[in-house]
Each structure stands twice: as structure tokens, then as C-alpha cells.
Design a protein around this motif. Structure first.
Motif, mmCIF file in Angstrom:
data_model
loop_
_atom_site.group_PDB
_atom_site.id
_atom_site.type_symbol
_atom_site.label_atom_id
_atom_site.label_comp_id
_atom_site.label_asym_id
_atom_site.label_seq_id
_atom_site.Cartn_x
_atom_site.Cartn_y
_atom_site.Cartn_z
ATOM 1 N N GLU A 258 -4.643 19.692 0.159
ATOM 2 C CA GLU A 258 -3.349 19.694 0.150
ATOM 3 C C GLU A 258 -2.625 19.176 -0.522
ATOM 4 O OE1 GLU A 258 -2.003 18.770 4.469
ATOM 5 O OE2 GLU A 258 -4.440 18.831 4.759
ATOM 6 N N ARG A 259 -0.852 19.597 -1.190
ATOM 7 C CA ARG A 259 -0.025 18.744 -1.610
ATOM 8 C C ARG A 259 0.376 17.642 -1.277
ATOM 9 N NH1 ARG A 259 4.455 22.126 -5.205
ATOM 10 N NH2 ARG A 259 4.991 19.914 -6.336
ATOM 11 N N ILE A 260 0.465 16.587 -1.907
ATOM 12 C CA ILE A 260 0.712 14.732 -1.268
ATOM 13 C C ILE A 260 2.349 15.050 -1.728
ATOM 14 C CG2 ILE A 260 1.176 12.480 -2.150
ATOM 15 C CD1 ILE A 260 -1.891 12.955 -3.169
ATOM 16 N N THR A 261 3.337 14.957 -0.651
ATOM 17 C CA THR A 261 4.264 14.827 -0.525
ATOM 18 C C THR A 261 4.439 13.140 -0.521
ATOM 19 O OG1 THR A 261 4.586 15.176 1.462
ATOM 20 C CG2 THR A 261 4.461 17.489 -0.080
ATOM 21 N N GLY A 262 4.363 12.463 -0.313
ATOM 22 C CA GLY A 262 5.198 11.654 0.073
ATOM 23 C C GLY A 262 5.761 10.979 1.482
ATOM 24 N N PHE B 30 1.177 -1.152 0.418
ATOM 25 C CA PHE B 30 -0.173 0.303 -0.002
ATOM 26 C C PHE B 30 0.944 1.944 -0.029
ATOM 27 C CE2 PHE B 30 -3.805 -2.659 1.698
ATOM 28 C CZ PHE B 30 -4.633 -2.204 0.610
ATOM 29 N N ALA B 31 2.022 1.419 0.875
ATOM 30 C CA ALA B 31 3.016 2.420 0.684
ATOM 31 C C ALA B 31 2.999 3.058 -0.959
ATOM 32 C CB ALA B 31 3.969 2.308 1.863
ATOM 33 N N SER B 32 4.373 1.709 -1.331
ATOM 34 C CA SER B 32 4.759 2.315 -2.160
ATOM 35 C C SER B 32 3.900 2.760 -3.770
ATOM 36 C CB SER B 32 5.246 1.130 -3.105
ATOM 37 O OG SER B 32 5.009 -0.414 -2.961
ATOM 38 N N ALA B 33 2.284 1.751 -3.633
ATOM 39 C CA ALA B 33 1.516 1.965 -4.762
ATOM 40 C C ALA B 33 0.538 3.215 -4.569
ATOM 41 C CB ALA B 33 0.743 0.668 -4.487
ATOM 42 N N THR B 34 0.462 3.903 -3.460
ATOM 43 C CA THR B 34 -0.111 4.695 -3.577
ATOM 44 C C THR B 34 0.383 5.790 -3.213
ATOM 45 O OG1 THR B 34 -0.449 5.607 -0.687
ATOM 46 C CG2 THR B 34 -2.265 4.296 -1.639
ATOM 47 N N ARG B 35 2.079 5.928 -3.080
ATOM 48 C CA ARG B 35 3.896 7.297 -3.297
ATOM 49 C C ARG B 35 3.213 6.842 -5.034
ATOM 50 N NH1 ARG B 35 6.430 4.769 0.589
ATOM 51 N NH2 ARG B 35 6.566 6.297 2.330
ATOM 52 N N ALA B 36 3.327 6.312 -5.807
ATOM 53 C CA ALA B 36 3.663 5.952 -7.159
ATOM 54 C C ALA B 36 1.755 5.874 -7.621
ATOM 55 C CB ALA B 36 3.689 4.155 -8.262
ATOM 56 N N ALA B 37 1.053 6.396 -7.234
ATOM 57 C CA ALA B 37 -0.055 6.737 -7.474
ATOM 58 C C ALA B 37 -0.245 8.000 -8.168
ATOM 59 C CB ALA B 37 -1.633 6.013 -6.831
ATOM 60 N N ALA B 38 0.274 8.462 -7.161
ATOM 61 C CA ALA B 38 0.310 10.366 -6.735
ATOM 62 C C ALA B 38 1.642 10.956 -7.133
ATOM 63 C CB ALA B 38 0.708 10.362 -4.893
ATOM 64 N N GLU C 8 -7.233 -3.638 7.543
ATOM 65 C CA GLU C 8 -5.385 -3.270 8.977
ATOM 66 C C GLU C 8 -4.558 -3.097 7.372
ATOM 67 O OE1 GLU C 8 -4.081 -2.425 12.105
ATOM 68 O OE2 GLU C 8 -6.245 -2.544 11.682
ATOM 69 N N ALA C 9 -4.241 -4.098 6.675
ATOM 70 C CA ALA C 9 -2.911 -4.268 5.881
ATOM 71 C C ALA C 9 -2.264 -2.261 5.500
ATOM 72 C CB ALA C 9 -2.714 -4.623 4.914
ATOM 73 N N ALA C 10 -3.909 -1.277 4.360
ATOM 74 C CA ALA C 10 -3.705 -0.434 4.351
ATOM 75 C C ALA C 10 -3.432 1.158 5.545
ATOM 76 C CB ALA C 10 -5.117 0.251 3.133
ATOM 77 N N ARG C 11 -4.436 0.847 6.610
ATOM 78 C CA ARG C 11 -4.388 1.527 7.530
ATOM 79 C C ARG C 11 -2.919 2.472 7.765
ATOM 80 N NH1 ARG C 11 -8.340 -0.972 10.079
ATOM 81 N NH2 ARG C 11 -10.237 -0.238 9.554
ATOM 82 N N GLY C 12 -3.273 3.855 8.115
ATOM 83 C CA GLY C 12 -2.006 4.991 8.135
ATOM 84 C C GLY C 12 -1.490 4.580 7.504
ATOM 85 N N ARG C 13 -1.044 3.692 6.434
ATOM 86 C CA ARG C 13 0.068 3.843 5.124
ATOM 87 C C ARG C 13 -0.250 4.266 3.834
ATOM 88 N NH1 ARG C 13 0.775 -1.544 3.924
ATOM 89 N NH2 ARG C 13 3.082 -1.142 3.543
ATOM 90 N N ILE C 14 -1.796 4.987 3.506
ATOM 91 C CA ILE C 14 -2.206 5.026 2.098
ATOM 92 C C ILE C 14 -1.861 6.862 2.010
ATOM 93 C CG2 ILE C 14 -3.530 3.411 1.968
ATOM 94 C CD1 ILE C 14 -5.938 4.540 2.628
ATOM 95 N N HIS C 15 -1.205 6.907 0.587
ATOM 96 C CA HIS C 15 -1.161 8.285 0.579
ATOM 97 C C HIS C 15 -2.091 9.080 -0.247
ATOM 98 C CE1 HIS C 15 2.908 8.605 2.477
ATOM 99 N NE2 HIS C 15 2.946 7.230 1.620
#
Length: 463
Positions: free
Chosen positions: A446-450, A95-103, A132-139
Motif C-alpha cells: 500500500e502506498r504511504i500517504t502520511g 515517531f510521527a515526524s521521523a517516520t513521515r520523513a523516512a517514507a 508505547e510511544a511509537a504504537r499507532g504513530r508510525i508510518h
């Protein structure tokens, strides 16, 4: 506008299918669909879209964002076909890498597929594990599809009530044993169940019997793999899905259309008034079978990339409105699973990693064929949001989430897979020149900074 949290002045903007202040021109071939606007944001939502005001205008806060003429303000893109693979196979993508890439690619909302993660999202307990795997890790904001597999009919309504956006099914082996396909009887039963609560069935439409009769895939030559997944497999499966939609009255969506031969079937279903929609993917609009080199397994996906004439017919299907949207079908894996050691298309994992470059890939092909940014916004923001029922996404309009991407449409770059935010540096787009650089991406104003995950988990009725 003096009491707003954010004001964006854009000399060039595409608002989506939401109406525009002043004269917007005609979207599509023959018109840009661009307008000059001032957008006001309060508490994460768009509250005003007004004609462009110059920097000298009074009544505006001093810290407005003033965009130059070389960039265009777009709604945040919506990608409803992403395989995040988390939990269970997060080494493929998490989730962390995928949502950074999406942004990084201008995508502010994605909807994750139910398979390739462990457990697959086929019951409420698995849905809880996924959240639960996604919570707190998605951008970016993330919604979830459920799955329809043999034996889980009783789980469909509970998953629906828990907020999944619909249900994915396969008609042949999915590539992972824990997500088995539905036979025709099982597909009909699922459609009847979903019809009762207006659930959406999304279908990987390839016919298992047709593929069983085709040659086995093996070897380094792409034509051999292409012969193993003939267009007849898609055509037969889509015909069956349409017939069952007619019979049951269920809503169905055809995933990752690769065979242009099926466009006539889809057009007839639409003319008949059946609730049948379809998508295609950037790789089917970008690549052609004739140019795939021996052993280039980064291009393997199912259904496969077909010939150049087929690709042009898919673009025409978009122009004609037969294909509703374009989504990434981002399906990554570790480099080892692509079998670059042997280059054997039969052994390699099938999936294209393209989440971050989906927009420039589509825009590059679209502008060459006379389409506008307004068309791309429709295909990659407004219509995917409508498909998933995300009424506050995919448009820039009062009441919508203040999700934006700012793009430089005329700026070119060459893709370097090693620099993408994907978990693994494998992509069919590596070394490909593209147009359209995403300069910034904004989520709820808000601008997504990653560096700080601010994405939300979405439920079917939420935005």
C-alpha cells in the motif's frame, strides 16, 4: 496473477541481492543491475517476480500500476541508524515526524537508537516505554536497538529475548549523561555476555583517551573542532574493538565510520574471518571539512566530517566491500541546540539531520563516481536488512514484504530544509542540489500517504 492485490509493472527495477529473472546485467561499476519485471503482491507480500509484461498482456487485473521509463522500482530502503528521541525529547524528533520523513525518502524500515530518548532503552521497562510511544504513530516499520551501559549486563539477555536487534555502546561520553560509556573491561564483559546468545554489539568507536589529549573544541572555526576529534581516536577504538572481537568471538559492528585510515584494520579483520562489519553515513560521503564555513554548526557531528581525500577513500572502501552499508545516523535537535547565535562548534549539539534526503545524497555522489543504483540498493537496503536480521526486507523477491520505493534517478532538486518532514527545519543539506526524487513509497503493498499510520513495531525475529 489475476487474483493478486497489486501488480506493478516496471520497465526498470533493481531487486536487491535476490537473483533476477532473465539477464540482469552486472551490478556495480560497469553494469546497471536493472531489469524489467512484473511484481505480484498478495496480503502484503511479494508472491511473484516475473519478466515484464506489457499493458496489453492478458491475465492481469485492470488496476495494475504501470511505471514509466523515467522511474526505477527499488526495494524499500532500510535505515538501521536513526535517533527518534521519543519519548522524552520528542521536540527534537518524534515517531510521527521521523517516520513521515523516512517514507518521504523511500525508507520503509528504520531501527531506532536507544539513546537521546528518556528513558534510554537499557532495560525491559524502558523498551516498553519506547514501544508505547511509537504504537499507532508510525508510518513505516520500526525496530529498536537496546543499549549496553555500565551496570546493565543482567538486562542484556532480557532485552534480547524481548526482540531488540542488538546493543549499542559508547567508548566515550555519548553527549547525554543518562547513557554512559563502557570502559575496555566493561566492553569486553558485554561482548562475552552477547556472545553467549549471539547478540550483536554496535559500537560508537572513538577512544576517550585520545580525545582527552586533543585540543578542546571551541570557537566558530571548523578546523578547531576537527582537531578535537582526530582520526587517531577512531583508529585506536576500532583496533581495540577488533582485538576484543578476536578475543571473545562476539559479533560487532562499527558505527558511522568517518576515518578512512581505519579501512586497513577492517579489511584485515574481514580477511581473518572475524565477525566485524562497518557502516558509514551520507554526510561523510557528501561533505568535506575544507568547505564548512565558520559558524556552520549544522555540519557538526561526531565523529566529524573530515577532508576531501578522506571522503574519496571512504567511497573506495564501499567499492572494495570493506564498508558494508550506508545509513543516515539521523541525529536531530531543536535549532537552539545548534547554537546558531554563537556559531560555536564546541557548544553546539553534534548530529546531522538527514533522514529524508539520505538516498538522494548517496545517489548523487555515487553516480558521479560510476556506481549504479544496484550498488546504492545494496548499501542502503539489502545489507542493512541483513545486518539487523530482517530477512524479509531490503529485496524484491517472493516471500519478502512488499515494500517499495519508486525513484526518478535523473530528476534533480534543491533541498529546502523548511519543507522536509523532519520535526525541525535544520539540516546540513539545506540548499544543496541533489539527484534522485522519490516519487512514491509503498509498505506491504500500500502506498504511504502520511495520513494514516500503518507501520508495525518489529522484533528481532520478525519482518
Amino acid at each position: 496473477m489475476s487474483d493478486l492485490d497489486l501488480v506493478i509493472r516496471a520497465r526498470r527495477a533493481v531487486l536487491g541481492d535476490s537473483g533476477t529473472p532473465g539477464d540482469s546485467g552486472t551490478p556495480g561499476r560497469g553494469g546497471s543491475g536493472e531489469v524489467a519485471v512484473t511484481v505480484g503482491v498478495k496480503d502484503g507480500y511479494v508472491v511473484a517476480v516475473e519478466p515484464y509484461s506489457s499493458p496489453g498482456d492478458s491475465g492481469l487485473p485492470p488496476d495494475v500500476v504501470d511505471l514509466g521509463e523515467d522511474v526505477v522500482l527499488l526495494p524499500g530502503l532500510v535505515d538501521t541508524h536513526v535517533h527518534v528521541n521519543d519519548p522524552g525529547r520528542a521536540e527534537w524528533e518524534g515517531f510521527a515526524s521521523a517516520t513521515r520523513a523516512a517514507a518521504a525518502g523511500g525508507i520503509t524500515t528504520l531501527v531506532d537508537m536507544p539513546l537521546n530518548s528518556l528513558p534510554p532503552t537499557v532495560d525491559v521497562a524502558a523498551l516498553a516505554a519506547k514501544r508505547e510511544a511509537a504504537r499507532g504513530r508510525i508510518h513505516v516499520d520500526v525496530g529498536l536497538w537496546g543499549g549496553a551501559i555500565p551496570g546493565n549486563l543482567p538486562d542484556l539477555r532480557p532485552l534480547h529475548d524481548e526482540g531488540v536487534f542488538g546493543f549499542k555502546s559508547f567508548l566515550l561520553h555519548s553527549g547525554v549523561d543518562e547513557f554512559p560509556p563502557l570502559d575496555p573491561e566493561g566492553l569486553e564483559a558485554a561482548m562475552r555476555t552477547l556472545r553467549d546468545f549471539d547478540g550483536l554489539l554496535i559500537v560508537h568507536a572513538e577512544d576517550a583517551a585520545v580525545i582527552e589529549r586533543a585540543p578542546d573544541p571551541h570557537g566558530r572555526h571548523y578546523p578547531g573542532f576537527l582537531a578535537s576529534r582526530p582520526p587517531e581516536a577512531e583508529d585506536a577504538a576500532i583496533a581495540m574493538v577488533i582485538e576484543l572481537a578476536r578475543k571473545t568471538g562476539a559479533r560487532v559492528h562499527i558505527l558511522h565510520l568517518a576515518s578512512a585510515d581505519a579501512l586497513a584494520l577492517l579489511a584485515a579483520a574481514r580477511a581473518e574471518g572475524l565477525a566485524v562489519t562497518a557502516e558509514t553515513c551520507p554526510h561523510y560521503l557528501s561533505f568535506v571539512a575544507e568547505e564548512i564555513a565558520d559558524g556552520a554548526t549544522q555540519f557538526k557531528c561526531c565523529p566529524p566530517i573530515r577532508g576531501a581525500a578522506n571522503r574519496e577513500r571512504l567511497w573506495q572502501g564501499l567499492a572494495d566491500g570493506i564498508i558494508d552499508c550506508v545509513v543516515s545516523d539521523h541525529s536531530p535537535c531543536t535549532p537552539e541546540l545548534k547554537r546558531f547565535d554563537s556559531g560555536d562548534f564546541g557548544e553546539a549539539w553534534g548530529g546531522i539531520a538527514g533522514l529524508q534526503v539520505a538516498f538522494p545524497a548517496v545517489w548523487t555522489g555515487a553516480r558521479q563516481r560510476g556506481f549504479s543504483l544496484a550498488d546504492v540498493v545494496s548499501w542502503m537496503a539489502t545489507r542493512p536488512a541483513e545486518l539487523a536480521g530482517l530477512t524479509g526486507k531490503g529485496r524484491i523477491a517472493p516471500g519478502c514484504s512488499a515494500d517499495f520505493c519508486v525513484v526518478a534517478p535523473d530528476e534533480a532538486f534543491v533541498v529546502d530544509a523548511a519543507t522536509l518532514a523532519h520535526r525541525n527545519p535544520v539540516s546540513a543539506y539545506d540548499a544543496r542540489p541533489l539527484a534522485g526524487v522519490v516519487r512514491s513509497t509503498w509498505l506491504r503493498g500500500e502506498r504511504i500517504t502520511g495520513d494514516r499510520p500503518r507501520g508495525r513495531l518489529l522484533e528481532r525475529k520478525g519482518t
